[in-house]
Motif scaffolding. Sequence first.
Motif, short mmCIF file in Angstrom:
data_model
loop_
_atom_site.label_atom_id
_atom_site.label_comp_id
_atom_site.label_asym_id
_atom_site.label_seq_id
_atom_site.Cartn_x
_atom_site.Cartn_y
_atom_site.Cartn_z
N ASP A 1 37.93 37.74 34.51
CA ASP A 1 38.26 37.88 35.74
C ASP A 1 39.58 38.56 35.45
O ASP A 1 40.27 40.15 35.85
CB ASP A 1 39.20 37.14 36.21
N ILE A 2 41.05 38.97 34.37
CA ILE A 2 42.09 39.94 34.45
C ILE A 2 41.24 41.44 33.91
O ILE A 2 42.04 42.14 35.23
CB ILE A 2 43.28 39.16 33.04
N ASP A 3 40.23 41.30 33.34
CA ASP A 3 39.81 42.79 32.86
C ASP A 3 39.09 43.68 34.29
O ASP A 3 39.41 44.61 34.20
CB ASP A 3 39.15 42.19 31.29
N GLU B 1 39.91 42.79 36.97
CA GLU B 1 41.21 42.62 37.59
C GLU B 1 41.72 44.38 37.50
O GLU B 1 41.74 45.32 38.12
CB GLU B 1 42.21 42.42 37.81
N ARG B 2 41.77 44.73 36.27
CA ARG B 2 42.83 45.83 35.83
C ARG B 2 40.72 46.64 35.98
O ARG B 2 41.94 48.51 36.51
CB ARG B 2 42.72 45.77 34.32
N ARG C 1 39.29 47.45 37.93
CA ARG C 1 39.49 47.77 39.71
C ARG C 1 40.83 47.96 40.43
O ARG C 1 40.45 48.77 41.13
CB ARG C 1 39.86 46.24 40.35
N THR C 2 41.55 48.26 39.79
CA THR C 2 42.72 49.28 39.95
C THR C 2 42.76 50.36 39.47
O THR C 2 43.73 51.06 39.84
CB THR C 2 44.07 47.64 39.03
N ARG D 1 33.12 40.02 41.51
CA ARG D 1 34.37 40.07 41.54
C ARG D 1 35.48 40.79 41.29
O ARG D 1 36.35 40.42 42.08
CB ARG D 1 34.56 39.26 39.70
N ILE D 2 35.18 42.31 41.21
CA ILE D 2 35.99 43.34 41.48
C ILE D 2 35.93 43.98 42.78
O ILE D 2 36.37 43.94 43.25
CB ILE D 2 35.00 44.10 40.88
N VAL E 1 37.54 41.63 46.49
CA VAL E 1 38.48 40.97 46.58
C VAL E 1 39.39 41.41 47.51
O VAL E 1 39.42 42.60 48.15
CB VAL E 1 39.56 41.76 45.54
N SER F 1 41.21 44.56 49.05
CA SER F 1 41.56 45.69 48.25
C SER F 1 40.85 46.27 49.46
O SER F 1 39.35 45.72 50.13
CB SER F 1 40.06 45.52 47.17
#
Length: 208
Positions: A68-70, A72-73, A75-76, A131-132, A135, A138
């Motif tokens: 999930d954290i990757d 999120e990166r 997506r950012t 997941r990306i 959100v 977003s």
Amino acid sequence: MNDYSYILAAATVPLFTGFGLIPDLSPTSVGLCFYTTEKLHEGKMHRARRAHVHFVKSLFWYGQLDDDIDGERLRTELEKHFRPVVEQIHTKTGLSRAALWRLAGDAIAYIFLDTGRRFEIVETAKAAAMRILKVSGSPLANRELHYFELAEFDQHQQEVRETFLQRGGCCRFYQVEGGAYCSTCVLKTPADRDDELRRAFRNQLGIA
């Protein structure tokens, strides 16, 4: 916007899907050289815009497709890159920001599906894409975008299933001369969409 989104997604999503690499997508970190070529589409030649993509700073993070954290990166980074593109197109054309972001999301979701097939990790790639792209808050998120499956039986009466992407945006290709609705256009009813896809699917399987 549609062309640009596919170009950027095609240069970045496979790095993450296949190799766990997340590039720095700051606008100053990505170089693009645009050119035009001819592309065959539904029996006709059309001018297509393409680009060579160069990661200027060569800054990458390593991550996992199912983390999930990757996700999120990535997506950012995608939002960071697309935001000034959306703003400039909106300012020059008056087209809504939401509609432009939907085209970006469609391209990203499609490339996730395509590379998932190529690397034989379709379900993992689909889950990562959702997941990306789902959100809350977003600009890439929209409720219409999703994957779905259709099933047919081949010549040996074996069930074959195929995954498709239901787009959340519309590229307006149907409004140009000789244009038509895309097979998964958001403006189609699900029934009409599925009928057209099933005909193409059966033709691909070599059945009537």
